[in-house]
Design an enzyme around this catalytic site. Sequence first.
Site, mmCIF file in Angstrom:
data_model
loop_
_atom_site.group_PDB
_atom_site.id
_atom_site.type_symbol
_atom_site.label_atom_id
_atom_site.label_comp_id
_atom_site.label_asym_id
_atom_site.label_seq_id
_atom_site.Cartn_x
_atom_site.Cartn_y
_atom_site.Cartn_z
ATOM 1 N N CYS B 308 0.859 -1.178 0.000
ATOM 2 C CA CYS B 308 0.000 0.000 0.000
ATOM 3 C C CYS B 308 0.893 1.226 0.000
ATOM 4 O O CYS B 308 1.978 1.206 0.580
ATOM 5 C CB CYS B 308 -0.875 0.038 1.253
ATOM 6 S SG CYS B 308 -2.081 -1.263 1.308
ATOM 7 N N ARG B 318 2.187 17.380 -4.038
ATOM 8 C CA ARG B 318 3.364 18.216 -3.800
ATOM 9 C C ARG B 318 4.639 17.426 -4.026
ATOM 10 O O ARG B 318 5.702 17.798 -3.572
ATOM 11 C CB ARG B 318 3.334 18.758 -2.365
ATOM 12 C CG ARG B 318 2.310 19.893 -2.200
ATOM 13 C CD ARG B 318 1.794 20.040 -0.808
ATOM 14 N NE ARG B 318 2.868 20.333 0.166
ATOM 15 C CZ ARG B 318 2.644 20.533 1.449
ATOM 16 N NH1 ARG B 318 1.422 20.470 1.938
ATOM 17 N NH2 ARG B 318 3.640 20.777 2.263
ATOM 18 N N GLY B 319 4.494 16.307 -4.712
ATOM 19 C CA GLY B 319 5.695 15.544 -5.052
ATOM 20 C C GLY B 319 6.078 14.476 -4.046
ATOM 21 O O GLY B 319 7.024 13.733 -4.262
ATOM 22 N N GLU B 342 1.695 -3.517 -5.710
ATOM 23 C CA GLU B 342 0.625 -4.497 -5.661
ATOM 24 C C GLU B 342 -0.617 -3.964 -6.360
ATOM 25 O O GLU B 342 -0.879 -2.757 -6.328
ATOM 26 C CB GLU B 342 0.318 -4.819 -4.185
ATOM 27 C CG GLU B 342 -0.611 -5.994 -3.992
ATOM 28 C CD GLU B 342 -0.866 -6.297 -2.522
ATOM 29 O OE1 GLU B 342 0.076 -6.120 -1.715
ATOM 30 O OE2 GLU B 342 -1.979 -6.700 -2.194
ATOM 31 N N SER B 346 -5.051 2.259 -7.478
ATOM 32 C CA SER B 346 -6.163 3.217 -7.449
ATOM 33 C C SER B 346 -5.946 4.206 -8.577
ATOM 34 O O SER B 346 -4.911 4.199 -9.238
ATOM 35 C CB SER B 346 -6.191 3.936 -6.109
ATOM 36 O OG SER B 346 -5.070 4.773 -6.000
#
Lengths: 758, 452
Positions: B308, B318-319, B342, B346
Amino acid sequence: MSKLSFRARALDAAKPLPIYRNGDIPDLNDCVSINRAVPQMPTGMEKEEELEHHLQRAICAQQVFREKKESMVIPVPEAEGNINYYDRLYKGDFRQPKQLIHIQPFGLDSEQPDYDMDSEDETLLNRLNRKMELKPLQFEIMVDRLEKASANQLVTLQEAKLLLNEDDYLLKSVYDYWVRKRKNCRGPSLIPQVKQEKRDGSTNNDAYVAFRRRTEKMQTRKNRKNDEASYEKMLKLRREFSRTVTILEMIKKREKSKRELLHLTLEVVEKRYQLGDFSGDVLSEVSVPLAEKTVYPAPICLPNGNRHKTENKIKSHKSVPKHHPHNVTVKVEPHFDFVRPHKKYTRRPKLETLRPPSRPERPHTVNNADIKQYDFHSSGEEDYLLSPSSEPDEENDPDGAFVFRRRVGCSYLAPLSEQSSSSPVGLAGTNAMWQRNALTALSVPRRCVGVARRRLGRGGRLLLDRSSADLDRALRHLDPGAFCPFVAPSDAFPLNTDTHMDTCTNAHDPAPFRTHPQRSLAQLLTDIQACRWRYFQTRSLHQNQKEESGKKALQEDDRRGGGPIVTSSSRNAVLGGVQCSSSMTGCSLIVENKLVFRNTASLDTVSKTLDSASAQFAASAVVSTSNKESKSHSPAVNGILPNSGSRQTKFSSSGSSSARLSGASSKPLPAVPQSLPHGHGPLSSVSAVSPAHTHHNSARPCAPSPPALKLATIASSLDRVPKVTPASAIDSIGRDKHEPERLALNGIAETTVAMEVT
Amino acid sequence: MTDSSVEIVEGCRLPVLRKNQENEDEWPLAEILSVKDTLGRKLYYVHYVDFNKRLDEWVTPDRLDIKKLQFPKKEAKTPTKNGLPGSRPSSPDRDVVREATLDSFYPTYVHCTNGTTRRILPSQPGRKRKNCGTDEDSQDSSDGIPSAPRMTGSLVSDRSHDDIVTRMKNIDCIELGRHRLKPWYFSPYPQELTSLPVLYLCEFCLKYLKSLKCLQRHLTKCNLRHPPGNEIYRKGTISFFEIDGRKNKTYSQNLCLLAKCFLDHKTLYYDTDPFLFYVMTEYDSKGFHIVGYFSKEKESTEDYNVACILTLPPYQRRGYGKLLIEFSYELSKVEGKTGTPEKPLSDLGLLSYRSYWSQTILEILMELKSDNGERPQITINEISEITSVKKEDVISTLQYLNLINYYKGQYILTLSEDIVEGHERAMQKRHLRIDPKCLHFTPKDWSKRGKW
């Protein structure tokens, strides 16, 4: 487009791809069309999500503009602004350490309560603080404990009291508050926690259950199919091992007892030799009353094999009680080897010198019978304690076929305390024999009946067993008046109205003895006797009280070293004993010393065996030891010392016969009643040895006994040369006494360790 | 709007007013997932069709365009939906075969693809659900599916376990340090905390507290000023901490609970033991503040180097996300492996990774110098080795960027002008980079340490 006619090869990841830039890109049209030949890689997203409006928009924007436009980003729920109280909330600054932070494993938690006080709690706290001081942290700890102790049910107030150890009012207020709050609480606990899984699987689909444990299958290795089975096997193995440990523990105890028995037997023989009890009369006389005592659950059955051997080997000794064991002392030694294993020799070179080479060790068979029964089977590794104990053995023969045998399933009550005074049970083997034979005078026909012994018959009758000795006649001529001072008090007791016994219960009263002059022989005698009584009285009495269960006695005997059971009550008793003896000879002092020593000895021993019972005993022993030590010394200083001192010095050489205090005390009067020292002498140190065992015990005396035996021999032969101990390490009386025990102790320690290891 | 003549129930679809990013009114089609009655006023939980779940929200009746209300068509829909269980963004409620009055709270039955009948409570006010916990339990057991999710990985793509509970956000607001966060998705925080207007988290240990007072009290006892792990990277104010999910369960779980608020597919079904957590922090005088994190399986059977990954919303765009990704590949480089995140990704994950991959690969391609005048060339394997990006991801990125072309019997890479320009612009904006020299990381061979 025509290029489509031939198939593009699969993209080879290992093949170099030339890179074309800007201007030198060849024919874009061709490229585009052929690009389709490359299989499209999945995005890795879920199909439905991939189609979501904002994502598609963002992707398009990126494709078109090569960068994200502000309006094209995927919208997310907006977070609110700054927390203005942040600085007040997180107080203090934190300086960044120069080096990378490395946390210590397990050093994270300082055991702070998980419960955090809320404003509702604060109100309560403020209210309570009007009356008492209650810090928030303290409150949190209280609630934390209450919470953690109440899994399914709330803890009760009583439990809470145990749990919290706070002032009652405070506790009550907090508890009541907590109960109320807890009942209103919507969650399962006041400390919010993520819902735990239930093992029954009912929570498998509960969305609020998180962090389930992975099933155990996953934790074992995949390639081992039998993991579960082997785990079970391991468990079983563990159980069995622990059972083995228990069994070994019991064996250890048994062996210790056996060692003691042997030792005592040796002493008996030794003393009998001193006494010249070659006919076995004294012994039989002595052993009769003991038949009543049922200390051990089962009569002693000697394992046949062992016994046979013994008997075969030493036929002459087998019949010791009946026949004339003149040669006992001499011959005994070789037979020690029966029971002594090799180990012994290596450990105790001193003794080794006295013994001929050992015999092979017997196989160590362990079975149920072994544990339950008292046998000599695996005797061996243990040393001998001077403390005698094995009265049950005595039961074996005196009654012959009518031996009292414990029946399985029967419960036997402990002897009454009054009775026990006359029939000391248990540990104090020495007591037992002390008690056995004594110079006795009757109060009604006031005369001295010579060496006799009182015992309590089965029906409660008082029996007087007289032992015939060569000196009987001389004794009979003794002036009973000489006993007067202590006869009188003893008469006062109903129990003893008919006879004056060494077991008289009122011997606690030291008064008569204190005033005793010790010039005349008779007085001296009295003294001795008094001392003996004294000593016995106190000890036996209390020991008997303590010693309700014979079994226990057996187990603990070795530890106690025949000494007193040390509890607060017995301490008092000992104290009494000491005081009594203060008027007497140094022998009592010696006895005390001995006690002390034994206690310490037992302490040492115990500390090596790790069972809790013994540990407890050890603890009490420490207490009592120190106690006694001081006690035992003080009487010596006030007044008795002259006596004892003189006597000790006088007979130190003979007294050095391995701490047989009676021997020491009796030695001073060798000339007149030779029998007197013998009368109780052996008994003083040898306790419960049945005649039956005497013979075979004598046949195989044990480790400490060779020196002891020798000493005894020498002593009895009235050889007063101080240099009696073959083990020259012994230089003082005190040391003398302790030496064997110490050796024994060492032995125990070693044994114990060995056992623990297994 | 709450006209007694029309009952708006779960499963209904209708346009709902919402503001778009330009703050303009929009009336996207939405589905009613839940209805609750607070103080006599009804609130509707709506899911905007074709919008991400994170935008689902409770709306007042006045935002509903009730005139265009579509009732759930049970007969028409059930058969078609049957083939797509839990398919999203459709709600399970559309599968519900309604028999009695629509507002009944009787359990109804949903047909799932696996043939079992799953009983779910028709959407009720969340509070109501909470109170019937026992019912819930029995409901779960009655469904008779002993199916437990697979034990590897951290994400679920199979949404068969999706029910109305997990489809709805349950936490209104989280306060974490200086920030307030609006959760995007359901997170299994203790149920009694879900009704709170604000859930307070300790900024450093991430413990959840029900009130500010509790947080204050907690802070007197909590002396953490950084994630409770070893710092394995520090450059400037950016640090990375490594936390073992087995050794530091409390923190790992708290982190997961927080992360779940923003990761739809994350599963908290199993414990955190097989994971390592790399927490990125930004230092200031108060301590090391969590910015984002990624988790990683100690042993991955599928070359995953990230399980995750999350940048906390206040730090997004913001990088930092790219920094996290870059760091994950730096770890893979140290390990000498290629890795991939994995799946499923999203939407934001896909964008971030694509962006990172693109920049990384383009960086390499642009750097390539032609030696002895020949055209520079490189294999996909080489790219993969240099970047630790898994081969498939390299290919997909090349495809996505339209770099790969077939020309004269061979594949070529073409760097068009706008690609190059776009890349250069993007790289200028990318200030935050991982400096491999600042990484102090020794990979462990977890396989030799027993499972997890």
